[in-house]
Scaffold this active site. Sequence first.
Site, PDB file in Angstrom:
ATOM      1  N   ALA A 156       0.904  -0.608   4.746  1.00  0.00           N
ATOM      2  CA  ALA A 156      -0.421  -1.072   5.110  1.00  0.00           C
ATOM      3  C   ALA A 156      -1.419  -0.664   4.044  1.00  0.00           C
ATOM      4  O   ALA A 156      -1.174   0.247   3.261  1.00  0.00           O
ATOM      5  CB  ALA A 156      -0.831  -0.460   6.453  1.00  0.00           C
ATOM      6  N   SER A 157      -2.557  -1.352   4.016  1.00  0.00           N
ATOM      7  CA  SER A 157      -3.692  -0.944   3.191  1.00  0.00           C
ATOM      8  C   SER A 157      -4.955  -1.438   3.865  1.00  0.00           C
ATOM      9  O   SER A 157      -4.944  -2.415   4.616  1.00  0.00           O
ATOM     10  CB  SER A 157      -3.599  -1.534   1.777  1.00  0.00           C
ATOM     11  OG  SER A 157      -2.547  -0.962   1.034  1.00  0.00           O
ATOM     12  N   ASN A 158      -6.053  -0.754   3.588  1.00  0.00           N
ATOM     13  CA  ASN A 158      -7.352  -1.164   4.082  1.00  0.00           C
ATOM     14  C   ASN A 158      -8.355  -1.099   2.937  1.00  0.00           C
ATOM     15  O   ASN A 158      -8.197  -0.311   1.997  1.00  0.00           O
ATOM     16  CB  ASN A 158      -7.866  -0.225   5.191  1.00  0.00           C
ATOM     17  CG  ASN A 158      -6.826   0.067   6.251  1.00  0.00           C
ATOM     18  OD1 ASN A 158      -6.297  -0.845   6.874  1.00  0.00           O
ATOM     19  ND2 ASN A 158      -6.536   1.340   6.469  1.00  0.00           N
TER      20      ASN A 158
END
Length: 776
Positions: free
Chosen positions: A227-229
């Site tokens: 994941a990444s934000n």
Amino acid sequence: MTQAALRACLCAVACVVAGCGGSNGGGGFFGGPVPPVPPAPADKYSAEVRWTQYGLPHVKAKDYAGLGYGQGYAVARDQLCLLADRVVTLRGERSERFGPDGVAVVAFLQIPNLDSDLFYRVQLSDAEVETAWKGLSSDARQLAEGYAAGFNRLLRDMTPEARAAACKGMEPPRMKASDVLRATMQVGSLWKALGVAAYASASTWDQLGAPPVAKAAADRPPAQQMASNAWAYGAEATGTNTSIMVANPHTLWQDHWLLMHQMHLTIPGEIDVMGADFLGLPLPLSGFTQHLAWSIEAPSTVTYPLLIAMDVTSGARPSYTVDGAPHALEMKTVELRVKQVDGSVRTQSYSLPYSHLGPLYRLPADTGRPAGWHAVTDPNVGNARALDQILAVAKARDIAGFEKAVVQNRGITAHLIAGDSQGQAMYIESGPLLDIGDAALRDCAVVPPPDDATVPAALDGRRSACAVRGADGQPRLAPASRIPALATRGIVQNANDSYSLSLVGQQLDGYSLLLGSAKAPPGARTLMSQRQIQDSLADGRIDTAEATDMVFGNRNYLAETTLDAVLAACTSAAGDAVVQRACGILSAWDRRHNIDSRGALLFTELGSRLEAVPGLYAEPYDPARPFRVRPVSTAPGVTAGIVAAMRDTAVALDALGLRGDERWGDMLARPTPHGRVPLHGGPGGQGVLNALEGAPLTKDGYGDIIAGTSYVHVVTWVQDKLVARVMVASGQSTDPASPHHDDQLALFSRKQLVTPPFTDAEIAADPKLELLTLRE
């Protein structure tokens, strides 16, 4: 000898070779006058590397060759063996060194070395690299050449014994500029690798008439919640004349090319950029300058390459049919040096079938795709323009310049989020996209997709119109007008979802289905991001503390939206002591994944069981109201399913000797030579923005961290002055003996970002300053 043990001598050796230190002021060898010294030839490579606290290298040079030189040396000092392994892998030389049956990491897959070698020898061939080289600017070429030279310089400064000991017997290869291009290009080719690399050795000429191939054991990425934000808060959200940009890429913490390494690169008057790269790339993919900050995210919703199902006829003269006409298949040979069982190395030839669309791969049946031979139309063929793209981004002074840098290069397959010192924010799709309309996609599908929100698994290669190629045979690329570049003075956010919900307060549609369907439900982290943004805006503006808390708040979206219903279901099992004890634990939980949270373990393990309950939600997802919280059903069957999931979770934990109310930081921790360091963060799939995934659960907890939050920066500007706070949670080095293996872990544990030295004066004042001048 470990890499860490080499550092002191490397610094001394390099300083001596560079001519650092004292002078000969006492005359000639016999006491006579010193003869005039002819001027030394100009150095081809020259750089000054200054390391500050936490092993952050600040590389300063007069040109791009020197900049790459210093950076290549600095990265090799921390990641020599991983970088060497990457070079061997991308050259297609693993079978020679480690045998054909050993394991290689291709994209996120673990596949046999032989498949890896055949895939990369074809997809990152010398011809493809040469095409990419011709497409680069002179600055980018110099950077690549210098990076390779810096890596090689470090190798020269080591003894052969030290090199072998550092890499467990593997002699690191000398790097070439082409290796830097391959490392850059493989970021784009990984989407193709996920589909076909595991079948490279099953796709040779002599298998044209063979039965359908069986599905490879590792033809899917591991079930890690990668994941990444990223967020950019424009002036309207900050209440100032500037923006706040938060980078929160999540990568692997173990030995993998996706590791991030921090850097600061400066050519006075030309470029001054700080950030973090992926292994082998000489520029920051998430970074900031005096005017701009940006971050990269995996484009999980985007389809880059398309599989083209070919109508192949085997026999004495194998052929394929396009537009009703037969065409002869061409046979091309790849020669690999392969280590034999007895340790000898032999050259082995592999003949591969090619059509006018390139190499063919023999793939098994999969959802929406019949078994058979497939070509690939990939928009990233021969593309290393990521180097020029990031160089241009690093020179941009505002969002308009940032957009121009991306559009003119399109070298990184990613979502990019950016904010500037003038209060603008942007989401832009960074990579090249194939030019095919949604109607044509559906018309060309070999198997019609189940709905108009799904990209077909393969297109019909019997029709030339379905190959998505131009008259020159090259992939047909979409123009910039059909790729999102969304600017605002409001808020931009993304958590690996599509463009559709990236501008907060708006819901967008109308772009290619290849970018992801605007009708698809957003992921749990996107939902949590929107929820937290709305909470932060309650007082009308967002400051850096609130922006940082987006990452480190550790709220669980699934818990916040379902736990009340789960606890209500507990009343139906009043006589079940196991369920009642579990419900008691969850009722006392703070619904966060902080170090001191108790109950997070139980809900983490419950989450997947809970979401598997049939009919869990009382209403289907409504694309017109993407952020509406769906109520949990109160139907008897759903209530019984929730209770059963709770009981199963409690029983599974009890089998490990766990209750579920253990302190979260005792369960999620990283082992170090000084003991386990307690950590915070949790499952991204449950909507924890600070996604952190541990190893399989045991009685002692999750063991080590597999993947999650790696690099974080929070950047803004106050009175036109850059204000940056950063951290590399997983450290600069994977060598356990390195002082920079886990020296930032305590920062992460405390949710503490640090202000990195950026100016020359700040660097010079750093108490941990280490200086090295490199020349050759």
